[in-house]
Design an enzyme around this catalytic site. Structure first.
Site, PDB file in Angstrom:
ATOM      1  N   SER A 145       1.662   0.921  -0.298  1.00  0.00           N
ATOM      2  CA  SER A 145       2.124  -0.323  -0.423  1.00  0.00           C
ATOM      3  C   SER A 145       3.395  -0.307  -1.767  1.00  0.00           C
ATOM      4  O   SER A 145       3.327   0.190  -2.589  1.00  0.00           O
ATOM      5  CB  SER A 145       1.129  -1.349  -1.218  1.00  0.00           C
ATOM      6  OG  SER A 145       1.663  -2.445  -1.301  1.00  0.00           O
ATOM      7  N   GLY A 146       4.620  -0.916  -1.149  1.00  0.00           N
ATOM      8  CA  GLY A 146       5.605  -0.858  -2.041  1.00  0.00           C
ATOM      9  C   GLY A 146       6.635   0.529  -1.758  1.00  0.00           C
ATOM     10  O   GLY A 146       7.511   0.598  -2.425  1.00  0.00           O
ATOM     11  N   THR A 158       8.246  -1.255   5.163  1.00  0.00           N
ATOM     12  CA  THR A 158       8.675  -2.668   5.891  1.00  0.00           C
ATOM     13  C   THR A 158      10.235  -2.615   5.880  1.00  0.00           C
ATOM     14  O   THR A 158      10.684  -2.834   6.876  1.00  0.00           O
ATOM     15  CB  THR A 158       8.313  -3.755   5.308  1.00  0.00           C
ATOM     16  OG1 THR A 158       6.671  -3.698   5.047  1.00  0.00           O
ATOM     17  CG2 THR A 158       8.400  -5.144   6.085  1.00  0.00           C
ATOM     18  N   ASN A 217       3.940  -4.628  -4.982  1.00  0.00           N
ATOM     19  CA  ASN A 217       5.215  -4.707  -4.408  1.00  0.00           C
ATOM     20  C   ASN A 217       5.406  -6.330  -4.425  1.00  0.00           C
ATOM     21  O   ASN A 217       4.447  -7.015  -3.925  1.00  0.00           O
ATOM     22  CB  ASN A 217       5.035  -4.073  -2.862  1.00  0.00           C
ATOM     23  CG  ASN A 217       6.141  -4.418  -2.017  1.00  0.00           C
ATOM     24  OD1 ASN A 217       7.127  -5.092  -2.160  1.00  0.00           O
ATOM     25  ND2 ASN A 217       5.999  -3.563  -0.766  1.00  0.00           N
ATOM     26  N   SER A 255       4.601  -7.307  -0.274  1.00  0.00           N
ATOM     27  CA  SER A 255       3.734  -6.400   0.321  1.00  0.00           C
ATOM     28  C   SER A 255       3.277  -7.135   1.693  1.00  0.00           C
ATOM     29  O   SER A 255       2.652  -8.315   1.683  1.00  0.00           O
ATOM     30  CB  SER A 255       2.780  -6.193  -0.806  1.00  0.00           C
ATOM     31  OG  SER A 255       1.632  -5.315   0.099  1.00  0.00           O
ATOM     32  N   SER A 256       3.344  -6.379   2.641  1.00  0.00           N
ATOM     33  CA  SER A 256       2.909  -6.685   4.195  1.00  0.00           C
ATOM     34  C   SER A 256       1.257  -6.443   3.953  1.00  0.00           C
ATOM     35  O   SER A 256       0.810  -5.480   3.437  1.00  0.00           O
ATOM     36  CB  SER A 256       3.274  -5.947   5.049  1.00  0.00           C
ATOM     37  OG  SER A 256       4.639  -5.503   4.899  1.00  0.00           O
ATOM     38  N   GLY A 277      -0.796   2.797   4.094  1.00  0.00           N
ATOM     39  CA  GLY A 277      -0.965   4.257   3.946  1.00  0.00           C
ATOM     40  C   GLY A 277      -2.105   4.291   3.491  1.00  0.00           C
ATOM     41  O   GLY A 277      -3.045   3.316   3.337  1.00  0.00           O
ATOM     42  N   GLU A 292      -5.100   4.426   1.106  1.00  0.00           N
ATOM     43  CA  GLU A 292      -5.524   3.773  -0.195  1.00  0.00           C
ATOM     44  C   GLU A 292      -6.354   4.410  -1.045  1.00  0.00           C
ATOM     45  O   GLU A 292      -7.679   4.408  -0.302  1.00  0.00           O
ATOM     46  CB  GLU A 292      -5.648   1.962   0.064  1.00  0.00           C
ATOM     47  CG  GLU A 292      -4.289   1.467   0.584  1.00  0.00           C
ATOM     48  CD  GLU A 292      -4.341  -0.108   0.539  1.00  0.00           C
ATOM     49  OE1 GLU A 292      -5.515  -0.452   0.456  1.00  0.00           O
ATOM     50  OE2 GLU A 292      -3.351  -0.556   0.628  1.00  0.00           O
TER      51      GLU A 292
END
Ligand SMILES: Nc1ncnc2c1ncn2[C@@H]1O[C@H](COP(=O)(O)OP(=O)(O)O)[C@@H](O)[C@H]1O
Ligand SMILES: [Mg+2]
Length: 1582
Positions: free
Chosen positions: A174-175, A179, A229, A232-233, A456, A458
């Site tokens: 994340s981050g 995206t 993020n 973050s999605s 990704g 985690e």
């Protein structure tokens, strides 16, 4: 060489890596080693200054196959390389170091084999502009710097080329930038088809916009701020961008699939995190009135939004985002009313969260709970029902339904799960609607590129069901990835036909089996979830029982506690807490609630919920199922996810996959901050290291033979240098690498095991070192020997000098000694001498004394003797004398006796003689005459003396008088002498001057006289000629008159028109005759014409003579008087002259009527006026105006004229080609403009302005159509020129028209027609022409640019004109995936030729200078900008030699510019030039950087930074040190925001039209090869 042991690589100075807690890995330099057969000890000094030693035993090392040794550092050649797979030592530290180095140089992208690693810069970089896209468009991967766009381009090209579907997998934590990357990729696809055409980027189409608009929607509803993020999605996304098939590949639609929306975020957010953006956007931006309807307040009013205690994100404006969301919703085809409903549902969810549940054992909700009220009314559902099922539960057994109360916390869970359910359904519905809108025609054969943006791997402190799902997905993706990489490797090996054995790598299939296999973790979970009594506790015990066996290597039971289990993922071991697994897996709402929601009055809500009912696992099968068919088993979240994953995998498998791994370099989101440990963890997690491991097992380094031979040829002796690179390669490797198994020779490439490249590189640098040492050695020897020679010479000369000195000194001494001796000798001699003299003198003195005494004695005796003698003598004398006297007396007596006897004899004789007296007398006479003679002589002599004396006295007096006179004169003269001298000189000078002038005058006079004489002669001949001509002329005149008479008499006068005089023009007559006997008339006409021509020739001849002798002009008749008064006119006026002569012939003065004729043009007006006059004189006015004017009028009004102009004059015109031999004159070029101008004049003159307004636009259209075809430059250039000329002609006509108006007004002649009309029409035409001119210009320029586009880079950048500086084409060793470029070989010469040809063409067409300049300048600007931009993105290209080459090429261009007179255009090349200079400048010290910034003042720091980071040091050119790059980066940081990296190609300056000029004379020239009957008529009558 002994069998190579890895230990051999460890020598003093070897650099290796050591694990470090902070830096990840730290570099150490070896300084000592002790290697024995047993123990091994190596000592290193770390960068931090610490010493570290590595100790081991030989046995241990051999046991581990030397794997324990510290990892070695790669050779400097591979420092900062852009593809990790090219590293020779492929291990963790090398990868980390390389990524770090590149990141510090702000190069965020790096390849790792097929993967693109993208580091999040956390800063806005100028890397994504359309210009950059354009640069990447059409380029092979590996040709330019690594970039997202290179991957996107690769996918796009593969799609077009092979027609195979593609997908791009973007993963990372994340981050990390997934995206953002996915968005850039989508944007690239949206405009790539435009980029293809090399045209300027036009607006994206509707569908492309819709595809791009999905991003804001999904982000609003699916993204949230998290600690990692800000955007973050919270879901996975696979978007298939669908392209049309065929030639023109374009986006035709898109399809989105989403995965695993994080539902729990709706009801709970950790501290500092937020709920989904949409809620905050609504709170911030919904207008007050609507807010009231929704019952919305501030974000802080809602329980669901306040748990993270954060409502705003710095740098994000929720209100603005809301506007974007709304707009995107509209773009995606969601109606405003639907949008309103969506917002209503969202607001209702917020209210739901605020429902207060009280009570301790049994939950209660107050009836007047406003939140409940609001929520239910917004959702349109039954409040009481809804409330009831929140606080109650129904259990259905086989026989009955039991309703029980539940406690408050359970009620809260129920409420939240309803909310979660609604939200997730809403999200799915949105995706469905978007898809519906994006897939216009569901063509199953359509091809697509899919972009997967998925979370990704985690691994948190506490990991739950979500992490489990995510990691499961990643495990699957990783497997796919490994297989892909493996397959590629294998393919290559097979293709190259090298022998190799399958290597085994860590396959993660067992791990996947553990999760998804039969009776795996997911199966057990589902099973437990279906049990009514299912609980997490019993689940974990089942897990322990089933998997807690030693055979299961991927599952681990934690040592403490009974609530967690660990799975050994490929990246890292993750421990999952079992808490909540069952609930999250079930994730359903009660049937009662579902029924309640389905009964809603709000259509949207029912629509949303209907979808859920069938609840089939696979996402794509969700659509269009009947709502009623309820499956007996509700699918669990786990199974849904598994299914969708399976479907995704099959989709991915059917496509060609491209990988992008995003890395998040630091936690704090600091721009360009680098936390090594964090990056390492991600590198492990994203599988990069894993794939590297796979590669390492095989032959990771591979080179083509050519590349290999080029670099390592020097490792073998020169006699082994074969021409064939393969042979050479073979000889190199056999010579250098001892073990066969370390390399393999393929068909086109050679393959190495890991580390061999470093070994070779080491050998290479050693070899080079040896060579350098050899050269140095010899050089040094040479230096020292010459030094020795010099010294020797010097010593000798010093010795010589010294010896000379010494000898001289000795010699001097000797000389002095001698001198002294000499002196002494002389002195001694002197002494001895004087001594001797003294003694000599003394001796002499004594001798003399002695002798004196002796002599005195002698003398006395002598004197006595003498005296005695004297006495004796005297006595004896006196005795003798007495005797003598006696004797003498006796002698005399004797003598006298003898003489007496003699005298008596004599006397007797004389007495006889006296008797002869005559003789005596004769003697006397003789004496007497002698006396006379003598006395006379005396007398004459006295006289003579007297005369002489007198003369003397006279002379004396004379002398006196002269003397006196002289003195007098002398005095006077002295006074006047000076004056006289002065005057004299003056006079002399004057005399000289006058003499010379006189001479000159004389000469001049002579010359003039001569001239005069000549002139006279000339005049005479001329007069004679003239009279001859005159006579002739008179003869002709007479002849003509006669002829006319003849004509008159012969033909008579049948016409009704009365001709007043006999001198009607031949034309007129012919016209009249025409009706009766055309043959005769034609013959006559011809004759007359020939006569006329003769006449005009005569007159023309006369005319030129007129200029010679003015006097001849004084012809007395009126016409010639007029002629003498007119100004000198060129030959072009011959026509006028001709007419004039006719007038003269007629010699019938008439009042001039000008009325019917246009005012002549400014210059030469007189002539044309006279010509008019003459023609009026010749023609009967009424006659002329009827027939001719009618004819013209007919022609003018005829449609044929228009057709003629459009077809013959424009469309089908054969344009005169610019050739070198014949240069077309202006009139041959500009005739279309002029002929159109003439038609316009005629139209205006005949009051046909309206027709003109029709005719001209049509003509202009034709021109436009013609020029827009771009068949040839000639066409554009010709018409550009002509249009401008036409513009000038129109202006002239306009001015003339204005003057005409003025004149009429002055004459008081009222115009019967409205006079404003033609003016307006002309104005309109002028502006139309302006536009046409612009269009032609722009169209042409665009076309030229297009043609130039392919030429610029090869010609300016790649062209290597200087033979001494050739460098290899780029691509080089790095082009593992792309072949080295075989680009079209345009040279700078060709480019210059192109420009020259263009320039010549424009010159030949007499294009306005300013226009020519603008065109050429613009082209040069494009050249400068394109070339510059290309340099900035080209990789492994910026070398010193290239800099020199480019500078040379640019100088060629500059030279061209100056020779073609557009020196100002070189300004546009300056940036390019400076960039090239930058490459050649020194780059070793900070001062050098200063210099670079000074020299390259036109480049901004960002560009300089980029160029320096691209700078690629060739052998022995020192690479740029990281410190210097840091300095540059700091400088660039200051205005990074405003600086742009690439220059704007489309920033063309506006076209400035040159100002029009008046046209002197509208030419009537019609080229012979073109047939324009109508126009000819008009022109002949103008
Ligand atoms: N290429 C990039 N250039 C500049 N900033 C970036 C880039 N990629 C990511 N970022 C920054 O990182 C943040 C997180 O990126 P995002 O794509 O949302 O991460 P992910 O989707 O991986 O969670 C973005 O908001 C942006 O500020
Ligand atoms: Mg994201």
């Amino acid at each position: 060489m002994a069998a190579a042991s890895p230990l051999d690589a460890f020598v003093k100075g070897t650099k290796a890596w050591f694990a470090d807690a902070e830096e990840g890995w730290m570099q150490g330099t070896m300084n000592a080693s002790s290697i024995s057969d047993k123990a091994v000890k190596l000592t290193f000094t770390l960068e931090s200054g610490k010493d570290i030693s590595f100790e081991s035993t030989m046995d241990k090392l051999i046991g581990s196959k030397f794997a324990d040794l510290p990892p070695l550092k790669n050779p400097p050649m591979l420092e900062g390389i852009d593809d990790l797979s090219n590293l020779s030592y492929l291990h963790e530290p090398a990868v980390l170091h390389n990524v770090k180095l590149r990141y510090s140089q702000q190069q965020i992208y790096t390849y790792s084999g097929i993967v693109l690693i993208a580091m999040n810069p956390f800063a806005k970089l100028d890397l994504y502009s359309p210009d950059v896209m354009r640069e990447y468009s059409g380029k092979r991967r590996g040709e330019l710097e690594p970039h997202l766009f290179a991957v996107a381009e690769e996918a796009y090209r593969a799609l077009i080329r092979n027609g195979k579907n593609q997908s791009v997998i973007v993963s990372g934590e994340s981050g990390a930038g997934k995206t953002v990357s996915a968005k850039f990729i989508m944007r690239y696809f949206a405009i790539v088809d435009d980029l293809d055409k090399k045209a300027t980027i036009s607006k994206t189409s509707e569908i492309e916009e819709a595809v791009l608009a999905t991003n804001p929607i999904l982000e609003s509803f699916g993204n949230a701020k998290t600690t990692r993020n800000d955007n973050s999605s919270r879901f996975g996304k696979y978007i298939e961008i669908i392209f049309s098939k065929g030639k023109n590949v374009k986006i035709t639609g898109a399809k989105i699939r989403t995965y695993l929306l994080e539902r729990s975020r709706l009801i709970y957010q950790p501290a500092t995190e937020r709920n989904y953006h949409i809620f905050y956007q609504m709170c911030a931006a919904v207008p007050a009135a609507e807010k009231k309807q929704l019952g919305l307040g501030k974000w802080s009013d809602y329980f669901y939004l306040t748990q993270g205690n954060t409502g705003t994100i710095p740098g994000t404006d929720d209100a603005a985002e809301f506007a974007i969301t709304q707009q995107s919703l509209s773009t995606c085809g969601i109606s405003v009313s639907n949008q309103w409903d969506i917002f209503k549902v969202c607001a209702a969810l917020l209210h739901l969260g605020n429902i207060k549940i009280s009570g301790t054992s049994d939950a209660q909700i107050s009836d007047d709970d406003s939140a409940l009220e609001q929520a239910c009314s917004l959702l349109g559902i039954e409040k009481s029902d809804f409330k009831k099922w929140i606080i109650k539960k129904q259990i259905i057994t086989r026989s009955e339904k039991i309703v029980t109360n539940i406690n408050a916390s359970q009620a809260g869970t129920v409420r939240d799960s309803v909310a979660k359910f609604i939200y997730s359904m809403l999200f799915d519905w949105l995706v469905k609607i978007i898809n519906k809108n994006l897939i216009k025609d569901d063509d199953p054969s359509a091809q697509f590129i899919g972009v997967l943006d998925i979370f990704g791997f985690e691994h948190f402190k506490k990991n739950s069901f979500e992490q489990f799902c995510i990691n499961y997905a990643n495990e699957k993706l990783q497997q796919e990835f490994n297989q892909h990489v493996f397959k590629l490797d294998q393919e290559e090996y097979v293709k190259e036909k090298i022998s190799w054995s399958f290597i085994d790598f860590n396959d993660n299939q067992p791990c996947i089996d553990l999760i998804e296999g039969k009776l795996g973790i997911l199966d057990l979970l589902d099973e437990e979830s279906r049990l009514p009594s299912g609980a997490d506790k019993s689940l974990i015990t089942k897990y322990y029982q089933r998997f807690g066996v030693p055979t299961q290597k991927f599952f681990e039971k934690p040592r403490f506690g009974q609530t967690a289990f660990t799975i050994k993922h490929y990246a890292v071991d993750v421990t999952y807490e079992i808490d909540g697994f069952i609930d999250k897996n079930k994730d359903t709402v009660s049937d009662e609630h579902l029924a309640c929601l389905n009964a809603s009055k709000m259509p949207l809500l029912t629509e949303i919920c209907i979808i859920e009912a069938p609840a089939e696992p696979a996402v794509d099968t969700k659509l269009g199922r009947a709502p009623t068919s309820r499956a007996p088993k509700k699918p669990t979240l786990g199974s849904i996810f598994k299914q969708s994953l399976v479907s995704l995998m099959s989709t991915l498998r059917s496509t060609e996959v491209h990988y992008i791994r995003c890395l998040k370099p630091n936690m704090a989101k600091v721009s360009f901050g680098f936390e090594p440990q964090m990056v390492l963890a991600q590198l492990r997690a994203c599988g990069v290291l894993e794939t590297i491991r796979i590669s390492c097992a095989g032959y990771p380094s591979r080179w083509t033979f050519q590349e290999f031979a080029d670099r390592y040829f020097l490792l073998v002796k020169s006699n082994a240098w074969a021409v064939d690179p393969k042979e050479l390669t073979k000889s190199i490797v056999t010579a250098v690498i001892t073990k066969d198994d370390l390399y393999q020779i393929g068909i086109t490439k050679i393959f190495f095991r890991a580390g061999q490249l470093a070994f070779l590189e080491k050998r290479r640098s050693e070899k080079l070192r040896e060579c350098v040492i050899l050269i140095q050695k010899n050089m040094k020897r040479h230096i020292y020997s010459s030094q020795y020679d010099q010294m020797k010479k010097a010593a000798v000369s010093i010795q010589t000098a010294f010896r000379g000195y010494r000898a001289r000194k000795m010699y001097k001494e000797e000389r002095e000694k001698r001198a002294v001796t000499k002196l002494q000798a002389a002195f001694r001699r002197h002494l001895a001498q004087s001594q001797y003299q003294k003694s000599l003198n003394a001796v002499l003195y004594m001798q003399s004394l002695l002798r004196t005494a002796k002599n005195k004695k002698t003398l006395v005796s002598a004197r006595r003797n003498a005296a005695a003698i004297r006495i004796q003598k005297v006595f004896r004398g006196s005795q003798e004398r007495k005797l003598y006297k006696v004797q003498q007396g006796q002698i005399v007596l004797l003598q006298a006796c003898i003489r007496k006897r003699k005298a008596v004899a004599e006397l007797k004789h004389l007495k006889a003689e006296s008797k002869s007296v005559g003789k005596l007398k004769e003697v006397n006479y003789k004496l007497e005459s002698k006396v006379v003679e003598l006395s006379q002589a005396v007398k004459s002599r006295a006289e003579e003396v007297d005369a002489l004396l007198e003369k003397v006295s006279q002379l004396e007096s004379n002398l006196a008088s002269w003397k006196e006179k002289f003195t007098r004169v002398d005095q006077g003269t002295k006074g006047n002498a000076d004056k006289l001298a002065e005057a004299n000189s003056n006079l002399k000078a004057e005399l000289d001057a006058s003499e010379t002038s006189k001479n000159a005058l004389q000469k001049e006079n002579d010359r003039i006289n001569n001239l005069l004489k000549k002139k006279d002669a000339e005049i005479e001949t001329l007069t004679a000629e003239s009279t001859k001509y005159k006579e002739e002329s008179i003869k002709y005149k007479e002849e003509m008159l006669k002829l006319r008479e003849d004509i008159k008499t012969n033909i008579g006068r049948p016409s009704a028109v009365a001709v007043p005089s006999a001198a009607s023009t031949p034309e007129a007559t012919a016209g009249v005759v025409g009706g009766e006997d055309p043959a005769i008339a034609a013959a006559l006409r011809k004759e007359i014409a020939s006569l006329r021509e003769q006449m005009s020739r005569l007159i023309a001849g006369k005319w030129t003579r007129d200029r010679v002798a003015d006097s001849l002009l004084a012809v007395s008749n009126a016409e010639s008087a007029a002629a003498s008064a007119r100004p000198t006119v060129g030959s072009s006026m011959n026509q006028h002259m001709q007419m004039e002569v006719q007038a003269a012939i007629a010699a019938r003065p008439r009042p001039v009527s000008v009325n019917d004729f246009a005012v002549p043009l400014e210059r030469g007006s007189r002539i044309s006026m006279m010509s008019k006059r003459s023609s009026t004189q010749e023609l009967p006015p009424d006659y002329d105006s009827t027939s001719n004017a009618d004819r013209i009028l007919n022609v003018l009004q005829d449609k044929a004229l228009e057709d003629e102009i459009i077809d013959s004059l424009v469309t089908n015109l054969r344009i005169p080609l610019p050739s070198t031999q014949t240069v077309a004159t202006r009139k041959e070029i500009f005739f279309p403009a002029h002929l159109v101008g003439i038609c316009m004049t005629q139209l205006l003159r005949n009051n046909l302005g309206v027709r003109m307004q029709l005719l001209l636009p049509n003509a202009m259209n034709a021109i436009q159509n013609l020029t827009m075809k771009f068949e040839d430059d000639y066409v554009s250039a010709f018409w550009l020129s002509n249009c401008f000329e036409l513009l000038c002609v129109v202006r002239t006509i306009q001015e003339r028209e204005a003057r005409e108006q003025q004149r009429r007004r002055m004459q008081g002649l009222q115009n019967d027609l409205d006079s404003a009309n033609p003016e307006k029409a002309l104005e309109q035409i002028r502006s139309d022409l302006d536009i046409l001119l612009m269009d032609i210009y722009h169209g042409w320029i665009k076309e030229l640019k297009k043609r130039l586009a392919n030429m610029i880079v090869p010609a300016v950048i790649e062209n290597q004109s200087l033979p001494g500086y050739i460098c290899k084409q780029s691509g080089g060793i790095w082009g593992k995936w792309g072949k080295s470029a075989t680009s079209s070989q345009f040279t700078i010469e060709q480019l210059l030729n192109f420009l020259s040809k263009l320039s010549k063409t424009m010159r030949c067409y007499y294009m306005e200078d300013s226009m020519t300049r603008q065109i050429l300048t613009e082209l040069l600007r494009v050249i400068g900008v394109s070339a510059f931009n290309h340099i900035l993105v080209r990789k492994n290209f910026c070398t010193w030699k290239r800099g020199v080459q480019i500078q040379y090429n640019v100088s060629r261009l500059e030279e061209w510019c100056t020779t073609h007179g557009i020196a100002e255009a070189t300004l546009h090349l300056q940036q390019l030039l400076q960039a090239a200079k930058l490459l050649t400048l020194n780059k070793t010290s900070p001062q050098d950087i200063e210099t670079i910034f000074d020299v390259c003042f036109l480049l901004n720091p960002t560009q300089i930074k980029k160029l320096l980071s691209l700078y690629y040091a060739a052998d022995f050119d020192s690479p740029l040190s990281p410190e210097l790059l840091k300095i540059v980066a700091n400088r660039a940081m200051l205005n990074e925001k405003s600086d742009t990296l690439l220059l704007d190609l489309d920033l063309a300056p506006d076209f400035t039209k040159p100002s029009t000029r008046p046209v002197e004379y509208i030419d009537r020239f019609i080229p012979a090869w073109i047939s324009l009957p109508n126009i000819a008529i008009i022109a002949s009558n103008n």
